[in-house]
Design an enzyme around this catalytic site. Structure first.
Site, short mmCIF file in Angstrom:
data_model
loop_
_atom_site.label_atom_id
_atom_site.label_comp_id
_atom_site.label_asym_id
_atom_site.label_seq_id
_atom_site.Cartn_x
_atom_site.Cartn_y
_atom_site.Cartn_z
N ARG A 184 51.55 87.90 41.24
CA ARG A 184 50.53 87.97 40.20
C ARG A 184 49.64 86.73 40.23
O ARG A 184 50.00 85.69 40.77
CB ARG A 184 51.16 88.18 38.83
CG ARG A 184 51.91 86.98 38.32
CD ARG A 184 52.39 87.22 36.89
NE ARG A 184 53.28 86.16 36.47
CZ ARG A 184 54.01 86.21 35.37
NH1 ARG A 184 53.97 87.26 34.58
NH2 ARG A 184 54.79 85.20 35.04
N ASP A 260 57.10 81.58 24.85
CA ASP A 260 57.08 81.39 26.31
C ASP A 260 56.28 82.48 26.99
O ASP A 260 56.01 82.39 28.19
CB ASP A 260 58.51 81.34 26.87
CG ASP A 260 59.34 82.53 26.46
OD1 ASP A 260 59.43 82.79 25.24
OD2 ASP A 260 59.87 83.23 27.34
N ASN A 261 55.86 83.49 26.25
CA ASN A 261 55.05 84.56 26.84
C ASN A 261 53.61 84.52 26.31
O ASN A 261 52.92 85.52 26.34
CB ASN A 261 55.67 85.92 26.53
CG ASN A 261 56.99 86.12 27.27
OD1 ASN A 261 57.24 85.49 28.29
ND2 ASN A 261 57.84 86.98 26.75
N ASP A 270 53.02 88.19 31.04
CA ASP A 270 54.40 88.67 30.96
C ASP A 270 54.48 90.07 30.35
O ASP A 270 54.90 90.26 29.20
CB ASP A 270 55.30 87.67 30.21
CG ASP A 270 55.71 86.53 31.15
OD1 ASP A 270 55.24 86.52 32.29
OD2 ASP A 270 56.50 85.67 30.73
#
Ligand code: AMP
Ligand code: MG
Length: 502
Positions: A184, A260-261, A270
């Site tokens: 990605r 964290d996303n 994510d």
């Protein structure tokens, strides 16, 4: 006994790769290479994106590309590394997360001068893997590929999919699944959780290093502000308010909005158990792990604001040496998220309704439609697209009304809407063309994603995946030939739960 696979020492010259993140202090990351896999095969390469990135992939054959995107063969340039981060997962603090199954291949400067990360996801264990296997299953890789590319085509900021391979190995999830690796591309992979991790080290110099890095890479104009770190916060809040408003417009549910996303760049990142809703339902949740509905569709703005408050906390020591003063400075910025989000939401809804002027009761008109859709379990995407088409096509009008068990309510709303449109002189065909730009004909419907994954898993058939991918590349065009993709799921096709696949 398994024979260890020896990494190929040759390096592929795919373009100019660099690694600015590798120059940051060692506690920010760990140098680690992908673990080679037994039998990589290419599923997809995004040649358009490769071109934008200035990568010259067409000189290599499929087996070389499969080896590259499996991590068996490294590119020339770039320093493979896993990034350290922490985060709040469903509100609970987790001090050490990090790239447990992702490895940054390197960075490229794209053809418009933007530095972008290229990252393998599913490429093996790293020091941040904790109990995990460092791998990804085919289903989630296909989902992320389809949904991230669809988001891009829908005009929603998102990481992109450059390539996907199957590994020839199996991974253990609910059962044994085919393994896969996604490559990605992101503006960067710095997350709110990255700031939380560095902040937790209680090292203000390290924190400043990270903030300066992010400012230079994503918000260079912040350096002109009297307080660059406060401006950084304002900028991230502004981008997230816009981003989440875009999600709401297309009916996207991220599913795991943990800190964290959440990318500091303002891109959707994510794609785990994410999904688009079919029938409009503010409380909609797909993710199997979101048992409390924390990240339900209509909770997303609040969840984003909560995450941004955690981001603000990390910046306090940089914003002002006196903690109380710093809090006073950041509080209105976090509170201001709501106003910004609501303004973007209303602008977006006006466009979806084909309104080019602003009237004080537009919000009420939009909300009334949403309430009707909710009350009648009507498909969100289809309803707005038919609303678009009915301006010039009576069949669309009739079709729209068939979606409602009690069409009279919708007919009454349509009268209101037409009165509102009469305030603005605009030829219907022009208005329809504007509305087509914001009300997609196709979205990545969950049941179609599931069908594409099933065909690949069961019959190694990537035909449905490729067909869906090409349909999703042009979501706003009116194309009779993609009609099958516009149809909501039947009851037996409906997917009620999505899984992270981790
Ligand atoms: P996610 O829920 O995918 O955002 O991941 C949360 C954390 O778990 C991140 O630190 C990931 O790197 C890590 N993780 C997820 N899946 C795996 C896996 N299969 N192996 C190792 N780490 C993983
Ligand atoms: Mg994650």
């Amino acid at each position: 006994m398994e024979t260890p696979i020896t990494p190929d020492e040759r390096r592929l010259p795919i373009g100019t790769l660099s690694s600015s993140y590798a120059a940051l202090p060692t506690r920010f990351h760990t140098h680690v290479k992908p673990t080679p896999v037994s039998d990589p095969r290419l599923i997809a390469v995004n040649t358009d994106l490769a071109r934008v990135l200035g990568l010259t992939l067409d000189q290599f054959d499929n087996s070389e590309l499969a080896a590259l995107f499996a991590g068996n063969l490294l590119p020339q340039g770039g320093t493979p590394l896993a990034m350290a981060y922490a985060g709040h997962q469903f509100g609970h603090w987790v001090p050490q997360l990090g790239d447990g199954r992702a490895i940054l291949m390197g960075e490229v400067i794209d053809t418009v001068g933007v530095r972008r990360d290229v990252q393998w996801k599913g490429s093996g264990r790293t020091p941040y893997s904790r109990g995990g296997d460092g791998r990804a299953a085919l289903g989630p890789v296909m989902r992320e590929y389809l949904v991230s590319e669809a988001m891009h085509a829908l005009g929603v900021p998102a990481t992109r999919a450059l390539a996907a391979v199957v590994t020839g190995e199996r991974v253990r999830r609910e059962s044994l699944m085919p393994g896969a690796i996604l490559t990605r591309v992101a503006a960067s992979h710095v997350r709110v959780g990255t700031f939380q991790y560095i902040s937790s080290l209680r090292d203000t110099d390290a924190l400043r290093t990270l903030a300066d890095y992010v400012i230079e890479r994503h918000y260079p104009r912040a350096t002109e502000a009297a307080n660059p770190y406060l401006r950084l916060l304002e900028s991230v809040v502004a981008r997230q308010a816009f981003l989440v408003s875009r999600w709401m417009m297309v009916g996207f549910i991220h599913g795991v909005m943990n800190t964290d996303n959440m990318a500091i760049s303002g891109e959707t990142i994510d794609f785990g158990p994410c999904a688009f809703m079919d029938e409009y339902d503010p409380g909609k949740v797909f993710s199997s792990i979101d048992t409390m509905g924390r990240y339900a569709y209509s909770n997303q703005p609040k969840a984003a604001q909560w995450n941004l408050a955690r981001f603000a906390e990390t910046l306090l020591p940089l914003i002002h040496p006196d903690g109380a003063t710093a809090v006073t400075l950041v509080t209105p910025i976090i509170e201001g998220f709501t106003t910004q989000f609501e303004a973007h939401w209303l602008t977006g809804m006006r466009a979806k309704l084909g309104l080019v002027t602003e009237r004080h009761d537009d919000q009420g008109l939009a909300q009334a439609l949403l309430d009707i859709l909710h009350g009648h379990n009507v498909d969100y995407t289809l309803a707005f697209r038919l609303l678009t088409e009915l301006l010039c096509d009576d069949r669309a009008s009739a079709q729209l009304l068939t979606l409602f068990p009690h069409p009279a309510v919708m007919e009454a709303w349509l009268m209101q809407w037409r009165l509102r449109l009469d305030v603005e002189a605009m030829p219907p065909a022009d208005r329809r063309d504007c509305m087509r730009q914001t009300n997609p004909q196709v979205i990545p419907r969950n049941h179609q994603i599931a069908a594409a994954i099933l065909a690949a898993e069961v019959a190694n058939d990537f035909g449905p995946f490729n067909a869906l991918l090409s349909v999703l590349a042009k979501p706003f065009e009116e194309r009779p030939e993609v009609y099958a993709y516009t149809v909501p799921p039947t009851d037996s096709e409906r997917v009620r739960r999505t899984f992270c696949g981790t």
